[in-house]
Design an enzyme around this catalytic site. Structure first.
Site, mmCIF file in Angstrom:
data_model
loop_
_atom_site.group_PDB
_atom_site.id
_atom_site.type_symbol
_atom_site.label_atom_id
_atom_site.label_comp_id
_atom_site.label_asym_id
_atom_site.label_seq_id
_atom_site.Cartn_x
_atom_site.Cartn_y
_atom_site.Cartn_z
ATOM 1 N N CYS A 2 0.828 -1.204 0.000
ATOM 2 C CA CYS A 2 0.000 0.000 0.000
ATOM 3 C C CYS A 2 0.869 1.263 0.000
ATOM 4 O O CYS A 2 1.966 1.270 0.552
ATOM 5 C CB CYS A 2 -0.858 0.043 1.251
ATOM 6 S SG CYS A 2 -1.899 -1.401 1.448
ATOM 7 N N ARG A 27 5.216 0.253 -6.112
ATOM 8 C CA ARG A 27 5.183 -0.600 -4.922
ATOM 9 C C ARG A 27 4.241 -1.781 -5.097
ATOM 10 O O ARG A 27 4.295 -2.722 -4.311
ATOM 11 C CB ARG A 27 4.734 0.228 -3.713
ATOM 12 C CG ARG A 27 5.702 1.325 -3.349
ATOM 13 C CD ARG A 27 5.028 2.384 -2.514
ATOM 14 N NE ARG A 27 4.704 1.908 -1.179
ATOM 15 C CZ ARG A 27 5.469 2.076 -0.109
ATOM 16 N NH1 ARG A 27 6.612 2.692 -0.213
ATOM 17 N NH2 ARG A 27 5.103 1.634 1.074
ATOM 18 N N ASN A 98 -1.362 1.770 5.570
ATOM 19 C CA ASN A 98 -0.429 0.774 5.023
ATOM 20 C C ASN A 98 0.027 -0.073 6.197
ATOM 21 O O ASN A 98 0.528 0.457 7.179
ATOM 22 C CB ASN A 98 0.767 1.503 4.383
ATOM 23 C CG ASN A 98 1.896 0.564 4.007
ATOM 24 O OD1 ASN A 98 1.687 -0.643 3.864
ATOM 25 N ND2 ASN A 98 3.089 1.103 3.847
ATOM 26 N N GLY A 99 -0.149 -1.400 6.091
ATOM 27 C CA GLY A 99 0.280 -2.279 7.180
ATOM 28 C C GLY A 99 -0.818 -3.260 7.546
ATOM 29 O O GLY A 99 -1.757 -3.471 6.767
ATOM 30 N N GLU A 480 17.177 -17.998 -8.116
ATOM 31 C CA GLU A 480 16.787 -16.662 -8.566
ATOM 32 C C GLU A 480 16.162 -16.724 -9.965
ATOM 33 O O GLU A 480 15.174 -16.041 -10.247
ATOM 34 C CB GLU A 480 18.015 -15.740 -8.542
ATOM 35 C CG GLU A 480 17.868 -14.394 -9.239
ATOM 36 C CD GLU A 480 16.787 -13.486 -8.652
ATOM 37 O OE1 GLU A 480 16.174 -13.836 -7.640
ATOM 38 O OE2 GLU A 480 16.542 -12.427 -9.263
ATOM 39 N N LYS A 484 12.476 -15.432 -10.804
ATOM 40 C CA LYS A 484 12.254 -14.388 -11.809
ATOM 41 C C LYS A 484 11.219 -14.846 -12.824
ATOM 42 O O LYS A 484 10.306 -14.118 -13.174
ATOM 43 C CB LYS A 484 13.598 -14.075 -12.478
ATOM 44 C CG LYS A 484 13.840 -12.688 -12.893
ATOM 45 C CD LYS A 484 14.389 -11.756 -11.845
ATOM 46 C CE LYS A 484 13.566 -11.637 -10.589
ATOM 47 N NZ LYS A 484 14.230 -10.969 -9.517
ATOM 48 N N HIS A 503 17.655 -36.745 -6.050
ATOM 49 C CA HIS A 503 17.020 -37.027 -4.760
ATOM 50 C C HIS A 503 15.538 -36.678 -4.761
ATOM 51 O O HIS A 503 14.939 -36.496 -3.706
ATOM 52 C CB HIS A 503 17.749 -36.271 -3.645
ATOM 53 C CG HIS A 503 19.180 -36.681 -3.516
ATOM 54 N ND1 HIS A 503 19.555 -37.925 -3.055
ATOM 55 C CD2 HIS A 503 20.331 -36.052 -3.856
ATOM 56 C CE1 HIS A 503 20.878 -38.029 -3.090
ATOM 57 N NE2 HIS A 503 21.371 -36.899 -3.575
ATOM 58 N N LYS A 603 6.289 -4.086 -4.604
ATOM 59 C CA LYS A 603 7.711 -3.745 -4.664
ATOM 60 C C LYS A 603 8.299 -3.614 -3.267
ATOM 61 O O LYS A 603 9.436 -3.970 -3.030
ATOM 62 C CB LYS A 603 7.884 -2.435 -5.440
ATOM 63 C CG LYS A 603 9.325 -2.044 -5.694
ATOM 64 C CD LYS A 603 9.982 -3.010 -6.654
ATOM 65 C CE LYS A 603 11.462 -2.741 -6.845
ATOM 66 N NZ LYS A 603 12.157 -3.940 -7.359
#
Ligand code: F6R
Length: 608
Positions: A2, A27, A98-99, A480, A484, A503, A603
């Site tokens: 937020c 964000r 926000n939170g 990574e 992505k 395995h 973000k």
């Protein structure tokens, strides 16, 4: 996550609020709204989805008023509907948040019993109802806000607007960041200085527990006990961080191509090019005295930390314990004064990482932060900051911040090795030369290989599952790569240490399972080749990322081989990140996804 804005302005604020919200889009969010006071009365417009929807709502039905608050919502409690979008209105009060209010359920029960009617599924609405309930009992707005804050548990940045009070917004911070902007007869609130950049670069960051009364004349800040406190004003770098896509189709592609420059800029912060030595970066931390290093981060930053562990243990012979932040803080790791704890974060605001930092700080452990946003909470609360100089990263999927984190970790590994006498003068020079070659090598890699990767991505986009394999530092890179790909193309992908294949994951191999193998021609190449053989024997489609020697030595047919320039082993994870990012990017473009703002992602993750 937020985003919050607030403006106590001189002219109509709705367009400015939307403008500020646009700067918070990076964000991540799934609905948005603004509220203003028009002749003392609260009015709002809200819309599901992107800000264009809110803008068209405002076009059809404009909002008057010179004071207002705005919000981009990343759903936690309740679906991303208009009903759940902020601002939330109750009797005489509008709130953006926000939170996460962790005790919202018990507060909601209490408020319902007292007669409150709820119109959303959000945790935020309890805040608005609480404020209203205290106002109804005769409290002033300031008192009502203070009494409300005392009841809240969890994390919040809040902005509260009050009916008939057209010269006051109350902001509060407990966890997620909140900045106050000082203008000329206008004042602002924002989740970060980037939101405020079009209006001012003169900002005050609230500290944890602070709340602030913002009026035309300025701001009064109070701590959690209600004492008036002075918080410094500073010139923010938000204005410099306002970014545009240039000629690129997406921010992510632009950021991928910025890497040669920003990696080099980052390296130059740590390395003296003339003497081929490291600058004294570790002032305040005596690596020679440490018996271990704890490293913690989330997501991509965590994978950077994993690669850093290989480097720091190898070059500095310093044991590194690494955890994802959401686990670290609850696993009760024994801490002591001979260790340091390093936290890696692009945004510097990730709630889990920040919580670990505070947990370590309480135990007297020295704190280092590898952060990209110098004004962030993690940077401000650390004893020593190792900046990544990647510049603002707008694409939700981290690219240049990741490789700059790697550049910093590589520098720390060698600086620590020098301090611990595990790296000689000659080795230092050789490793510095490798780092200095990063700009050229990354630029060559991006320049030569993209067309082939783009063509390959068209094929990759046809599959539903993809595996990534690597050994040594290429194992975290496999993780990574998979992250992505999945986060922007929505293709299911997993990364494994190549040796782990047999395995369990090998059971998945068939002709519908492309396997991306990251294998430069290094000391582990032959071992990885054996794992590739195991895949080929079961009909798996192999995409090999290697160098010329690796391509010469490969003895099986691949679906495609991406040939990289020959690079020193030390820096290979940084260079091999590039094809991995391009592959994910172009595959996502073929899939037609929202590359810069993939669904459900944020973000800056300011909730647990
Ligand atoms: C993935 C990605 C995330 C972040 C993670 C931590 O591409 O960007 O996994 O790495 O959310 O964020 P920061 O680095 O801001 O702490």
């Amino acid at each position: 996550m937020c985003g919050i804005v607030g403006i106590v302005g001189k002219s109509a604020v709705a367009p400015q609020l939307v403008d500020a919200l646009k700067r918070l889009e990076y964000r991540g969010y799934d609905s948005a709204g603004v509220a203003t006071l028009n002749n003392g009365k609260l009015e709002r417009r809200r819309a599901e989805g992107k800000l264009v929807n809110l803008e068209s709502r405002l076009q059809d039905s404009p909002l008057e008023g010179t004071i207002g608050i705005g919000h981009t919502r990343w759903a936690t409690h309740g679906a991303p509907t208009e009903q759940n979008a902020h601002p939330h209105f109750t009797q005489g009060v509008a709130v953006v948040h926000n939170g996460i209010i962790e005790n919202f359920a018990s507060l909601r029960d209490e408020l319902k019993e007292a007669g409150a009617q709820f119109s959303s599924q959000t945790d935020t609405e309890v805040v608005a109802h609480l404020v209203s309930s205290y106002l109804a009992k005769g409290a002033t707005p300031k008192e009502a806000a203070q009494q409300t804050l005392a009841r809240l548990e969890g994390a919040y940045a809040l902005a509260i607007l009050f009916e008939n009070h057209d010269n006051m917004i109350i902001g509060a911070r407990h966890g997620p960041p909140l900045a106050v902007g000082h203008g000329d007869g206008e004042m602002y609130l924002g989740s970060d200085s980037i939101a405020l950049a079009p209006f001012t670069d003169d900002v005050t960051y609230l500290e944890d527990g602070d709340w602030a009364v913002v009026t035309h004349d300025g701001v009064e800040v109070f701590d959690s006990a209600g004492n008036k406190v002075d918080r410094a004003r500073q010139t923010s770098q938000g204005a410099a961080m306002v970014a545009d896509k240039g000629n690129y189709k997406h921010f992510m592609l632009k950021e991928i191509h910025e890497q040669p420059e920003v990696i080099s800029r980052t390296i130059s912060h740590y390395v003296d090019f003339a003497t081929e030595t490291f600058k004294p970066i570790s002032e305040g931390i005596d690596f020679a005295k440490l018996d271990r290093l704890a490293v913690s981060a989330c997501g991509t930053a965590y994978y950077a930390g994993l690669i850093g562990k290989y480097w720091i243990e190898r070059y500095a012979r310093l044991p590194v314990e690494i955890d994802v932040a959401s686990e670290f803080r609850y696993r009760e790791m024994p801490l002591n004064g001979n260790m340091a704890a390093f936290f890696i974060s692009q945004s510097g605001e990730t709630a889990d990482t920040l919580a670990c930092l505070r947990y370590c700080k309480q135990s007297g452990v020295q704190i280092g932060a590898i952060v990209n946003v110098p004004e962030s909470t993690i940077a401000r609360e650390s004893d020593i900051v190792f900046p990544t100089l990647a510049g603002i990263e707008v694409g939700v999927a981290s690219t240049k911040a990741f490789t700059c984190q790697l550049a910093v970790l590589a520098s720390i590994a060698i600086a620590a090795g020098r301090a611990r006498c595990t790296v000689t003068d000659a080795e230092e020079k050789e490793l510095v030369r490798a780092l200095v070659s990063l700009e050229r090598l990354s630029s060559d890699t991006l320049g030569s290989g993209e067309a082939k990767i783009e063509a390959l991505s068209r094929d990759l986009a046809k599959y539903k599952n993809v595996l990534y394999l690597g050994r040594g530092t290429n194992f975290p890179l496999a993780l990574e790569g998979a992250l992505k790909l999945k986060e922007i193309s929505y293709i299911h992908a997993e990364g494994y240490a190549a040796g782990e294949l047999k395995h369990g994951p090998i059971a998945l191999i068939d002709e519908d399972m492309p396997v991306i193998v990251i294998a430069p021609f290094d000391g582990l190449y032959e071992k990885t080749m054996s794992n590739m053989q195991e895949v080929a024997a079961r009909g798996g489609q192999i995409i090999l990322i290697t160098d010329e020697k690796g391509a010469e030595h490969v003895s099986i047919d691949t679906m495609s081989t991406i040939v990289m320039p020959e690079v020193p082993e030390f820096i290979s994870p940084i260079i091999y990140s590039l094809p991995i990012q391009l592959l994910a990017y172009h595959t996502a473009v073929f899939m037609g996804t929202d590359v810069d703002q993939p669904r459900n992602l944020a973000k800056s993750v300011t909730v647990e």
